[in-house]
Design a protein around this motif. Structure first.
Motif, PDB file in Angstrom:
ATOM      1  N   SER A 192       0.806  -1.223   0.000  1.00 33.86           N
ATOM      2  CA  SER A 192       0.000   0.000   0.000  1.00 33.86           C
ATOM      3  C   SER A 192       0.842   1.277   0.000  1.00 33.86           C
ATOM      4  O   SER A 192       0.596   2.192  -0.786  1.00 33.86           O
ATOM      5  N   ASN A 193       1.837   1.342   0.871  1.00 37.81           N
ATOM      6  CA  ASN A 193       2.655   2.558   0.980  1.00 37.81           C
ATOM      7  C   ASN A 193       3.398   2.844  -0.316  1.00 37.81           C
ATOM      8  O   ASN A 193       3.410   3.977  -0.822  1.00 37.81           O
ATOM      9  N   SER A 194       4.000   1.804  -0.883  1.00 35.85           N
ATOM     10  CA  SER A 194       4.782   1.971  -2.117  1.00 35.85           C
ATOM     11  C   SER A 194       3.891   2.356  -3.295  1.00 35.85           C
ATOM     12  O   SER A 194       4.287   3.155  -4.149  1.00 35.85           O
ATOM     13  N   LEU A 195       2.691   1.780  -3.341  1.00 32.57           N
ATOM     14  CA  LEU A 195       1.790   2.069  -4.451  1.00 32.57           C
ATOM     15  C   LEU A 195       1.378   3.537  -4.476  1.00 32.57           C
ATOM     16  O   LEU A 195       1.368   4.169  -5.536  1.00 32.57           O
ATOM     17  N   ILE A 196       1.028   4.092  -3.319  1.00 31.60           N
ATOM     18  CA  ILE A 196       0.654   5.514  -3.270  1.00 31.60           C
ATOM     19  C   ILE A 196       1.841   6.379  -3.681  1.00 31.60           C
ATOM     20  O   ILE A 196       1.703   7.349  -4.445  1.00 31.60           O
ATOM     21  N   GLY A 197       3.035   6.015  -3.215  1.00 30.06           N
ATOM     22  CA  GLY A 197       4.235   6.787  -3.525  1.00 30.06           C
ATOM     23  C   GLY A 197       4.581   6.811  -4.993  1.00 30.06           C
ATOM     24  O   GLY A 197       5.242   7.744  -5.469  1.00 30.06           O
ATOM     25  N   LEU A 198       4.146   5.793  -5.743  1.00 30.83           N
ATOM     26  CA  LEU A 198       4.412   5.774  -7.181  1.00 30.83           C
ATOM     27  C   LEU A 198       3.756   6.941  -7.907  1.00 30.83           C
ATOM     28  O   LEU A 198       4.263   7.423  -8.914  1.00 30.83           O
ATOM     29  N   PHE A 199       2.612   7.378  -7.375  1.00 30.78           N
ATOM     30  CA  PHE A 199       1.818   8.388  -8.086  1.00 30.78           C
ATOM     31  C   PHE A 199       2.052   9.810  -7.569  1.00 30.78           C
ATOM     32  O   PHE A 199       1.844  10.753  -8.315  1.00 30.78           O
ATOM     33  N   ARG A 200       2.462   9.932  -6.331  1.00 32.22           N
ATOM     34  CA  ARG A 200       2.767  11.274  -5.812  1.00 32.22           C
ATOM     35  C   ARG A 200       3.715  11.136  -4.640  1.00 32.22           C
ATOM     36  O   ARG A 200       3.334  10.642  -3.581  1.00 32.22           O
ATOM     37  N   ASP A 201       4.957  11.549  -4.845  1.00 28.05           N
ATOM     38  CA  ASP A 201       5.987  11.420  -3.807  1.00 28.05           C
ATOM     39  C   ASP A 201       5.886  12.585  -2.830  1.00 28.05           C
ATOM     40  O   ASP A 201       6.757  13.449  -2.756  1.00 28.05           O
ATOM     41  N   ASP A 202       4.780  12.609  -2.107  1.00 34.07           N
ATOM     42  CA  ASP A 202       4.502  13.664  -1.130  1.00 34.07           C
ATOM     43  C   ASP A 202       4.105  12.954   0.166  1.00 34.07           C
ATOM     44  O   ASP A 202       3.113  12.218   0.187  1.00 34.07           O
TER      45      ASP A 202
END
Length: 457
Positions: free
Chosen positions: A343-353
């Motif tokens: 989950s954490n990595s997937l969100i980070g793929l789209f917006r590194d915020d």
């Protein structure tokens, strides 16, 4: 030759073993959904490079696109369900009349959305949940979507007609072509030509028009059993259009409430800033992509259910329901596990915020867990709609994203703030399951135990 083609298609839909038939019809739907959702995710990632506000604008416009899709699905699934049952009775004339009326009705609704959208553009983007910083991006993007609205609605309807005929592969060609062109066009227009978010919107509009042309060609070139005719669409009476819209109303309700859900989530998240809007928007895209395989299997079941119900082969309807629910549940268990782990990595793929990642990660885990309840609810809705049980299909369509979700969102957001916003949708999914089961039990008790003798002749 036409008669032979029609008979072959009839035999395929009423005699092929259920697992093989549903899987065969599901594969094009799954591929189409995966490609379209890959496009959506790629689009989100490209736009995310323009900043958090631009990323939030994608979520805002995604809610508006769901409104356009709602009308495309209403006419597509409404006319598609009726034409499939007509083909099950081997009534080609009725099938063609409903396909024609459904197509032109869908295009007209798309045109009305275009005119209304441009007339109230500023109010619409704010109503959809834009903040002051997101609004300029949203207005630019949505302008191109409005131009393409009639083609977007029409394409979805044509694709549904093909699915309900049992020719999902033809629909796959049309929708996939547009999605692939969209992915190619995004970087070229956004960064190569320095159009920014306008490039993303233009790329989407062009791809939708090309998809529409390809899908229309399938009908005009004689590749389908049902035929499109403008004169037929004009000759049919109001009863035909009323029947189509009533049968397709659960789809309008489902898609419309999906749009309303997105708007309400954006509006509630707006209080917590652009990062909250962006985070929840990204989660919506990921969830829809992750479970597109399960939804695709359900779409493979719909023409099987409608066609065999029309042909009086009720045992095949029962077998199809059981197979679809079990197959979808198996897939969703695997999908949920992967989403929770990454989950954490997937969100980070789209917006590194960090703020976006924090909001999105918790929401993604909760929604992944709750979607374990989705297969029975989804399959039951599709069963009822495809066999013409309008009230039950409409009620279940309204359940998750309307009757349960709306009060839960306001209650939980009031008492738990952003955490409550993240929890509202998952909780509505879980609560929908026990309310769905009685509909399944009642339906199969009423369904004839024996096939119609005429269907075996």
């Amino acid at each position: 030759m036409k008669k032979t083609t029609e008979l072959t298609q009839y035999e395929k839909m009423t005699a092929t073993p259920i697992p093989r038939l549903i899987i065969g019809l599901s594969i094009p739907s799954v591929i189409t959904m995966l490609i379209n959702n890959i496009y959506n995710l790629v689009d989100t990632a490209f736009v995310g490079r323009l900043g958090t506000s631009a990323s939030g604008a994608v979520g805002i416009v995604f809610g508006f696109m769901a409104i356009i899709q709602a009308f495309g699905f209403m006419f597509g699934q409404g006319a598609g369900s009726i034409l499939s049952r007509a083909l099950g009775r081997q009534d080609r004339e009725s099938a063609s009349a409903h396909a024609s009326a459904g197509f032109f009705g869908s295009m007209l609704c798309g045109l009305v959305i275009t005119l209304i959208g441009f007339g109230w553009l500023n109010n619409i983007v704010m109503l959809l949940g834009s903040t002051d910083t997101i609004a300029p991006y949203a207005k630019t993007y949505i302008s191109y979507i409005l131009i393409a609205a009639p083609f977007m609605s029409g394409s979805l309807s044509l694709n549904n007609f093909l699915r309900y005929e049992g020719k999902a592969a033809l629909g796959m060609i049309g929708l996939m072509s547009g999605a692939v062109l969209n992915m190619i066009g995004d970087p070229i227009l956004m960064f190569g030509l320095n159009m920014g978010i306008a490039g993303a919107g233009l790329s989407t509009a062009i791809s939708q028009i090309i998809s529409w042309l390809i899908l229309l060609f399938m009908f005009l070139s004689g590749k389908t059993v049902s035929k499109l005719s403008f004169s037929k669409a004009l000759r049919v009476g109001p009863m035909v259009y009323g029947n189509i819209m009533a049968t397709g109303f659960p789809s309008l309700l489902r898609q419309g409430l999906n749009s309303l859900t997105t708007v309400m989530l954006n509006s509630q998240c707006r209080v917590y800033g652009d990062a909250a809007v962006a985070g929840m928007s990204i989660v919506s895209r990921i969830i829809f992509f992750a479970f597109s395989i399960a939804i695709g299997i359900g779409q493979g079941f719909q023409p099987v259910s409608a066609f065999n119900y029309g042909a009086g082969k009720y045992s095949r309807v029962r077998k199809g329901y059981r197979f679809t629910a079990l197959a979808a549940e198996s897939i969703i268990i695997v999908g949920c596990t992967l989403l929770i782990i990454f989950s954490n990595s997937l969100i980070g793929l789209f917006r590194d915020d960090p703020a976006v990642i924090a909001v999105g990660t918790r929401a993604l885990v909760l929604q992944a867990l709750a979607n374990l309840a989705l297969p029975v609810c989804m399959t039951t809705e599709m069963l009822l709609q495809s066999t013409g049980k309008r009230f039950g299909a409409s009620f279940l369509s309204a359940l998750r994203n309307g009757i349960l979700f709306i009060p839960l969102l306001y209650i939980l957001s009031y008492f738990r703030g952003l955490a409550g916003i993240q929890e509202a949708q998952p909780l509505s999914m879980v609560l929908a399951l026990p309310l769905t089961v009685p509909f399944v039990v009642y339906y199969f008790r009423k369904l004839p135990k024996q096939d119609n003798p005429a269907s075996t002749e």
